[in-house]
Design an enzyme around this catalytic site. Structure first.
Site, PDB file in Angstrom:
ATOM      1  N   ASN A 154      16.092  -7.046  37.017  1.00  0.00           N
ATOM      2  CA  ASN A 154      16.833  -7.266  35.910  1.00  0.00           C
ATOM      3  C   ASN A 154      16.242  -6.228  34.849  1.00  0.00           C
ATOM      4  O   ASN A 154      15.603  -5.991  34.666  1.00  0.00           O
ATOM      5  CB  ASN A 154      17.079  -8.458  35.104  1.00  0.00           C
ATOM      6  CG  ASN A 154      17.600  -8.325  33.668  1.00  0.00           C
ATOM      7  OD1 ASN A 154      18.117  -7.591  33.182  1.00  0.00           O
ATOM      8  ND2 ASN A 154      17.608  -9.459  33.380  1.00  0.00           N
ATOM      9  N   HIS A 199      28.184 -12.967  31.250  1.00  0.00           N
ATOM     10  CA  HIS A 199      27.028 -14.010  31.456  1.00  0.00           C
ATOM     11  C   HIS A 199      26.998 -14.862  32.348  1.00  0.00           C
ATOM     12  O   HIS A 199      27.188 -15.806  32.298  1.00  0.00           O
ATOM     13  CB  HIS A 199      27.020 -14.949  29.247  1.00  0.00           C
ATOM     14  CG  HIS A 199      26.607 -13.687  28.170  1.00  0.00           C
ATOM     15  ND1 HIS A 199      26.887 -13.744  27.496  1.00  0.00           N
ATOM     16  CD2 HIS A 199      25.188 -12.999  28.828  1.00  0.00           C
ATOM     17  CE1 HIS A 199      25.943 -13.161  26.433  1.00  0.00           C
ATOM     18  NE2 HIS A 199      25.403 -12.335  27.678  1.00  0.00           N
TER      19      HIS A 199
END
Ligand code: ADP
Length: 397
Positions: free
Chosen positions: A8, A181
């Site tokens: 990430n 998200h």
């Protein structure tokens, strides 16, 4: 062991996690870590899960100046501690999949080019996600890489909620709601499917409240509405982002106050939200500690709460009622005062808080009567590992 590396990448950090994905549905946490402060004072930390023992090692790095060096550092650590040959694939968190990518995808030159075209749609994230992908392509060209998208879970939002009231020619350019998200929401939907058969078919509102914050209305485990839009700037007030504002404010700032597009963008993304209103911090813990003596900190907290309640009302109307409200992410999982205030604001829907459960970090924080309220820790990394391992299985079959 079948290791999957999860990456990430942000502007100045690369977070990583390692999972053993040998057995589907029983992914094992092997390690988690991060390289922070890329280009500045770099910090490297890793936590290894060896059986029941957690070994926290913090190594002062001697400077990592770009994403490629960060990825190389992570690969070297894996090589030193495990068989590099047991690394089956890498899964990347990619913020934007656009209209094209509604499922995880194996990366190749063509897909990477398509993702590069989406950089203007997520200027703060996409280029860094791609930097990690490009670095790994150079450093480990044979390693399969999979992109997992924050937008993909929202592909089920119907047109009426997805399209803006703009001329069709503009909508056709891809100017529409994407939502974000999604890896977190998809993890929660999966957990509900595993844990509670009633809720998985119910009307569920999930509040992902971290530095970035959004709501997702789910019906039958699928997203039907979400508060973030074309960008991750829309919707709720956040740590440093405004959330929704009247777009005319932007014209005024540019035309009458002489701000450039870049200045306005930086202000809306990085200097607004909790930080802007409090003038103190974007961190909830700091604001909670200051709120009794600092009126601006109090106002920031009150506004943050108010905006969630207001947006929740809209989402619940779209759902046609509510069976469960779920809190997740850094603030949602930890800030019991915020949860209590939101439940109070939604009391008219029948929510009753179990105060003791809320304070003691229980999973269920609602009383027996009324809709259910749950606190569920999110785990975006394991979601990426699962999606990555599924693709690898399909390739190998
Ligand atoms: P990100 O969007 O960066 O992944 P997180 O989900 O980690 O964000 O959430 C970060 C937020 O969580 C910060 O505002 C932080 O203050 C808040 N937070 C973490 N622990 C607590 C706590 N114990 N009480 C209140 N807020 C907390």
């Amino acid at each position: 062991m079948q290791l999957v590396l999860v990456l990430n990448a942000g502007s100045s950090s690369v977070k990583f996690a390692l999972f053993d994905t040998q057995i589907k549905g029983h992914e094992r946490d092997i390690a988690r870590g991060a390289i922070d402060g890329i280009g500045q004072a770099t910090r490297w930390s890793v936590k290894r899960y060896d059986g029941t023992a957690n070994n926290e090692i913090a190594i002062k790095g001697d400077g990592v100046s770009n994403h490629k060096q960060a990825v190389s550092h992570i690969l070297a650590w894996i090589e030193k501690n495990f068989e590099l040959s047991s690394l089956a694939a890498a899964g990347h968190r990619v913020v934007h999949g656009g209209a094209q990518f509604t499922e995880p995808v194996r990366l190749n030159t063509k897909n990477c080019e398509a993702l590069r075209k989406l950089i203007p749609l997520a200027p703060l994230h996409q280029r860094h996600n791609l930097a990690a992908i490009d670095s790994l392509t150079e450093l480990a060209p044979m390693l399969p890489q999979i992109a997992c998208f924050d937008t993909a879970f929202h592909a089920t939002i119907p047109d009426i909620g997805r399209n803006f009231a703009l001329p069709r020619a503009i909508t056709a350019l891809g100017v529409r709601r994407y939502g974000f998200h999604g890896l977190s929401y998809s993890y929660i939907a999966n957990e509900l499917a595993k844990q509670n058969t009633d809720l998985v078919t119910g009307r569920v509102l999930v509040a992902h409240l971290g530095n970035g914050a959004s709501l997702c209305a789910m019906k039958d485990g699928k997203s039907i509405a979400t508060s973030m839009g074309f960008s991750a700037l829309d919707g709720l007030m956040m740590g440093t982002r405004t959330g929704s504002i009247d777009p005319a404010v932007i014209f005024y700032l540019m035309r009458d106050q002489g701000m450039s597009a870049n200045d306005v963008e930086a202000m809306l993304y990085q200097k607004s939200g909790l930080l802007g209103v409090s003038g103190l911090s974007n961190d909830m813990r700091t604001l909670r500690a200051a709120a009794s003596t600092n009126a601006h900190a109090r106002e920031a907290l009150d506004m943050f709460t108010y905006r969630i309640i207001k947006e929740a009302g809209a989402m619940i109307a779209v759902l046609g009622g509510i069976d469960a409200l779920i809190f997740t992410a850094g603030i949602g999982e930890n800030d019991s005062e915020l949860r209590a205030n939101i439940m109070k604001g939604l009391k008219f829907l029948g929510f009753v808080l179990d105060e003791n459960a809320n304070k003691t970090k229980a999973r269920k924080i609602s009383a027996e009567e009324g809709p259910i309220a749950l606190v569920m820790p999110t785990n975006e990394e394991i979601m990426i590992a699962r999606e990555t391992a599924d693709i690898i299985r399909n390739i190998n079959e």
